[in-house]
Every structure is written in C-alpha cells, then in structure tokens.
Scaffold this motif. Structure first.
Motif, short mmCIF file in Angstrom:
data_model
loop_
_atom_site.label_atom_id
_atom_site.label_comp_id
_atom_site.label_asym_id
_atom_site.label_seq_id
_atom_site.Cartn_x
_atom_site.Cartn_y
_atom_site.Cartn_z
N LEU A 1 0.82 -1.21 0.00
CA LEU A 1 0.00 0.00 0.00
C LEU A 1 0.85 1.26 0.00
O LEU A 1 0.60 2.19 -0.77
N SER A 2 1.87 1.31 0.85
CA SER A 2 2.72 2.50 0.91
C SER A 2 3.46 2.71 -0.41
O SER A 2 3.63 3.85 -0.87
N SER A 3 3.88 1.63 -1.05
CA SER A 3 4.58 1.72 -2.33
C SER A 3 3.66 2.26 -3.42
O SER A 3 4.03 3.15 -4.19
N ILE A 4 2.44 1.71 -3.48
CA ILE A 4 1.48 2.12 -4.52
C ILE A 4 1.03 3.56 -4.28
O ILE A 4 0.87 4.35 -5.22
N LEU A 5 0.84 3.92 -3.01
CA LEU A 5 0.44 5.29 -2.68
C LEU A 5 1.52 6.27 -3.13
O LEU A 5 1.22 7.32 -3.74
N PHE A 6 2.76 5.94 -2.86
CA PHE A 6 3.87 6.79 -3.28
C PHE A 6 3.93 6.90 -4.80
O PHE A 6 4.06 8.00 -5.36
N LEU A 7 3.81 5.77 -5.49
CA LEU A 7 3.88 5.76 -6.96
C LEU A 7 2.72 6.53 -7.58
O LEU A 7 2.88 7.19 -8.61
N THR A 8 1.55 6.46 -6.95
CA THR A 8 0.38 7.18 -7.45
C THR A 8 0.61 8.68 -7.42
O THR A 8 0.28 9.40 -8.38
N PHE A 9 1.18 9.16 -6.32
CA PHE A 9 1.40 10.61 -6.18
C PHE A 9 2.57 11.09 -7.03
O PHE A 9 2.49 12.16 -7.63
#
Length: 320
Positions: A239-247
């Motif tokens: 989740l933290s990885s995808i959240l970072f990549l999304t932003f």
C-alpha cells in the motif's frame, strides 16, 4: 524544480499521524476509530519511509549521505530537547535508557531512519531482488514478534511496555523494509516503467491494497482486541509503495520547499499541540473531544506555518 504532489502527500501523511495520536473519533464512534487509527492512518509512517528511501538512493554511498545522517542526528537531538520535559524525569531506568536511544514517542522515527539508512548503505551492493526478499522477510519476522507479544506467546519480564514495543518497532523490522522498497523503486526505475500502466489499473490496485489493510485491521481487532499496540502491517508494504507511486506520477511542479517543511513541522509539533490543547481545556473545565481536535489542529497549523517560514529564512535551523 520539485514535485509538489509529494509534498502534498507528506502533509496528508502528517495529518494521519496527528489523528492517530488524537485517537480520532474514539469517543464517538469507537469501531470506526479503530479501523482508522489502527488501520488506514497507519500507512503514514511506512509511506514516509518509502519516500525517504527513494531520495536516499541519489546520495547513498556518497559524502552527501554522511552529511544527511549528521543532519538527522542534529534534528533528533533538537526535538529530544524540545520534548525533554516529558521523558527526562522517569523513575523507570529501563524505559529512560530506551527512550534516549530509541526516541520519545513519535521521535522513534528518526533513530529508526538513521540506523536503517546506515544498514541500507552497508547493503547497497546487494542484488535488488535479494534486497527485496530481505525486506519482506524482516517485515514478516517483526510482524510475528508483534503478534506473539500481543497474543502473550512471548513472556517478557519487564514493567515497561516500551521494552516490548522496541522488539519489533525498530530500524530492522519496521523501518528498513519500507526504506529499502523506496530505495529499490528509484534504483530499478519503477517510475518510468509505471508510465506504461493505465491509471484505472493503478487505482484498482490501490483500492485492493487499502482493502487488504482494512482486513488486517479487522483481524487484529477480532484476534487481540482494541487495546493491543499495532504498528506493523504486512499489507502496508504494497500500500505505501502504490500510494507513493500514485502521487509521484501525478507531477505538480514548483520551486519552494515550504509545503514539505510544513508537513515535517506538523509531524514534529502535533504531539506538543495535543498536550497544550488538553491542558488549556482542562484548565477551563471543557474537556470535549471535538474541541480538542479543533484546537490541536489550529495550534499545529499555526506552529507549523511559523516553523516552515522560519526554515525558509534560516536554512540551518535544526528543528526542520
């Protein structure tokens, strides 16, 4: 130029941390509060670590890395002094020693970041796939230590809850896995590869990761109850990885660091603001949770804007 979208993410994450420590909605809606405070909001620290790991990749193994570690040490000492009133006088010798080395309350993040960064620097020549396996393994080990303690499967002879928490909430099991993933995202050019992936797919993956964290929160509640400390979530890694990549793929460019400094200031000042808000309302006999939320947020915004502007003027200010 810098990507302001990441600064906005930092502000959101800092607010999550503040709401965790406010135990948001615990008085009014305890079930909802649990899934937020011991669920969704807990993605904040892992995502901060992923962000730090991503930018650490640019300086690791260089002289700039040593300079950055020195800055973090100064930052740690400065905020430990600010919060000294709340930890320095402690009759529990074990807890006092642990606090000095692991940090008071939210300040545990800085020594965790420093030591995990040094650990990563020493392992920078390890293959990317091996680093990923090591990260996942360490997180899983920490997860099982946490759950074993909460299930009383591990009996520890100590009168300090902090002594139990630092067994898993430390630079090895908590910080390193997320910091390393951020580092690998940069090292393996994941951002460039993500441009080939459609936005709907990313949004679906993000939604599934949030659902996984919510499920894990429900599992913790049903298994250990609402009073056990929960810091490590397996689902927080994706989740933290995808959240970072999304932003980061949503580029909003700017020139100033004031939003980033504002987020950092919220992170470090909000606990002091909570204490002050509770003290003020206690003095006037008005201990209302909603008012505490409003007053704390107002104090945190004022303090953080002041610190952020001061940092813009005085670059060497040690508090940010």
């Amino acid at each position: 130029m810098r990507n302001i979208s990441l600064d906005l993410l930092k502000v959101l994450l800092a607010l999550f941390v503040m709401l965790i420590h406010l135990k948001f909605l615990s008085t009014y809606y305890p079930e909802i509060s649990y899934f937020l405070v011991n669920g969704i909001f807990r993605v904040a620290v892992p995502t901060f670590l992923v962000i730090n790991g991503y930018f650490l990749c640019q300086i690791i193994g260089t002289e700039k890395f040593r300079i950055q570690i020195k800055k973090l040490l100064i930052l740690y000492i400065a905020w430990m002094i600010v919060y000294a009133k709340f930890w320095a006088i402690n009759n529990n010798t074990t807890e006092l020693i642990l606090t000095i080395f692991f940090g008071y309350h939210l300040l545990w993040y800085i020594p965790g970041l420093i030591l995990s960064a040094i650990m990563l620097n020493c392992m920078r020549n390890v293959k990317a796939t091996h680093l990923l396996y090591i990260s996942i393994t360490l997180l899983v080990i920490g997860f099982f230590i946490q759950n074993s303690i909460n299930a009383s499967a591990i009996h520890i002879e100590t009168d300090s809850e902090l002594a139990k928490i630092v067994l898993y909430r430390n630079f090895i099991f908590d910080c390193f896995p997320f910091l390393c993933v951020g580092y690998l995202i940069n090292r393996c050019n994941i951002i460039e590869k993500m441009h080939k992936i459609n936005t709907p797919i990313i949004m679906i993956t993000l939604a599934l990761s949030i659902s996984a964290l919510a499920f894990e929160s429900w599992f913790n509640l049903s298994t250990y109850g609402k009073d056990k400390p929960i810091d490590l979530f397996i689902s927080a890694l994706p989740l933290s990885s995808i959240l970072f990549l999304t932003f980061i793929r949503t580029a909003i460019m700017g020139r100033t660091k004031i939003m980033s400094n504002f987020a950092t200031a919220i992170f470090f000042t909000h606990l002091l603001c909570i204490i002050i808000a509770r003290k003020i309302l206690s003095t006037i006999h008005m201990e209302n949770e909603a008012v505490i939320y409003i007053l704390t947020i107002a104090l945190a915004i004022i303090a953080s804007i002041s610190l952020a502007k001061t940092k813009e003027k005085y670059k060497n200010m040690p508090l940010l």
